[in-house]
Design an enzyme around this catalytic site. Structure first.
Site, PDB file in Angstrom:
ATOM      1  CD  GLN A   1      -3.013  -0.462  -0.194  1.00 31.18           C
ATOM      2  OE1 GLN A   1      -3.133   0.713  -0.491  1.00 31.18           O
ATOM      3  NE2 GLN A   1      -3.612  -1.434  -0.876  1.00 31.18           N
ATOM      4  CB  SER A   2       4.111   1.960  -1.596  1.00 32.77           C
ATOM      5  OG  SER A   2       4.876   3.077  -1.952  1.00 32.77           O
TER       6      SER A   2
END
EC number: 3.5.99.7
Length: 338
Positions: free
Chosen positions: A77-78
């Site tokens: 989930q960067s």
């Protein structure tokens, strides 16, 4: 201090707005005035965020060097990889993203919603990798660059958080310049600046920028890495390099790095009860959303410090909202009841 000698490719709308957090301030007793500088809405490129500001100083090198593929890395989930994908699309470049398993969180949709979903929609080549969280250069990222070269492309490396790039701190030196201009319009100076700190270049650049007017130690980093010694060392190293680049005129020392380690637990990417309370409180009092990985932890830190009386009465505190809200979708189970 000389920032103007560096090329900058505009990716943001302009200076990000500073807004008062009046209801949150009043809820916490009204003795400290809280404000937010809204990096979460600084650009029209896929929700923007702090990495978009940093990329303004990396992009000229990619364009001038004839690179055709931006290669970056982050967790599943960067926010970084989403912003790199957006910039690649904007520039007409290809994009390869390595998404490692940095967070020990299990959700059926974790790798299909939020940031990673947006990156796929924008056409990035997304590669999942099982490696866990750490700070520094990663083998999976180096391999991705080799793959691009082997296929005939020219990869431009963008490290996690832009932090290992020599120019990774420049965007947030400019952030401090923006704040000074906005302070002139507001008619006062902020006593403290609160910012989330993990890979280090946001905190480092800000530290250097505010060192120019004697406020380096008024920049309070809230650790969200749960690896504080690595983060502290990285902030110091990047700040020292950035200070030389911009000709600050003084050396940055370990004493300049203020890093509060109380709020990162239990580990990177996992919120604690204080994180969740801070997310809900800010959302319900201000309509301002924060995420469980980064901004929820820095918001928790700021709220806790106000409650504990750690800011002198009458202080004006600026919260740097770095973005990250798209990741909320990946933590929907935690908020199923609001």
């Amino acid at each position: 201090m000389n920032l103007s000698k560096f090329k900058r490719y505009p990716l943001t709308f302009g200076p990000s707005p500073i807004t008062p957090l009046k209801r949150l301030s009043e809820h916490l007793g009204g003795k400290v005035e809280l404000y937010a500088k809204r990096e979460d809405c600084n650009s029209g490129l896929a929700f923007g965020g702090n990495k978009t500001r940093k990329l303004e100083y990396l992009v000229p090198e990619a364009i001038d060097g004839g690179y055709d593929t931006l290669v970056s890395i982050g967790g599943i989930q960067s926010n970084q990889t989403r912003q790199v994908a957006a910039v690649a699309a904007h520039l007409g470049m290809k994009c390869v993203l390595v998404q490692e398993n940095w967070v020990n969180y299990s959700d059926a949709l974790y790798d299909r919603v939020g940031n990673i979903e947006m990156s796929r929609i924008m056409g990035a080549d997304v590669r999942l990798d099982s490696a866990g969280f750490d700070i520094g250069i990663r083998p999976s990222w180096e391999k991705a660059m080799s793959d691009v070269e082997e296929s005939g492309g020219k990869p431009f490396p963008i490290p996690a958080g832009c932090s290992e790039h020599p120019y990774g701190g420049l965007g947030f030196v400019r952030f401090a310049d923006e704040v000074r201009q906005q302070e002139e319009e507001l008619g006062f100076k902020f006593d403290y600046i609160v910012v989330c700190s993990v890979t280090g270049s946001t905190h480092a650049g800000m530290l250097v920028g505010f060192a120019a007017d004697g406020r380096a130690q008024r920049v309070i980093g809230i650790d969200a890495s749960a690896k504080p010694e690595k983060t502290r060392a990285q902030v110091l190293r990047i700040a020292q390099n950035t200070a030389k680049l911009v000709e600050l005129g003084r050396e940055i020392t370990a004493e300049d790095v203020v890093l509060d380690t109380r709020y990162a637990y239990p580990e990177y990417g996992l919120p604690n009860e204080g994180t969740l309370e801070a997310i809900r409180l800010c959302a319900r009092l201000e309509g301002v959303l924060t995420d469980p990985v980064y901004e929820g932890k820095s918001m928790h830190g700021m709220i806790d410090m106000v409650r504990n009386g750690e800011f002198p009465e009458g202080s004006k505190v600026l919260y740097a909202h770095l973005g990250g809200v798209p990741a909320l979708n990946a933590y929907s189970f935690l908020f199923k009841d609001g």
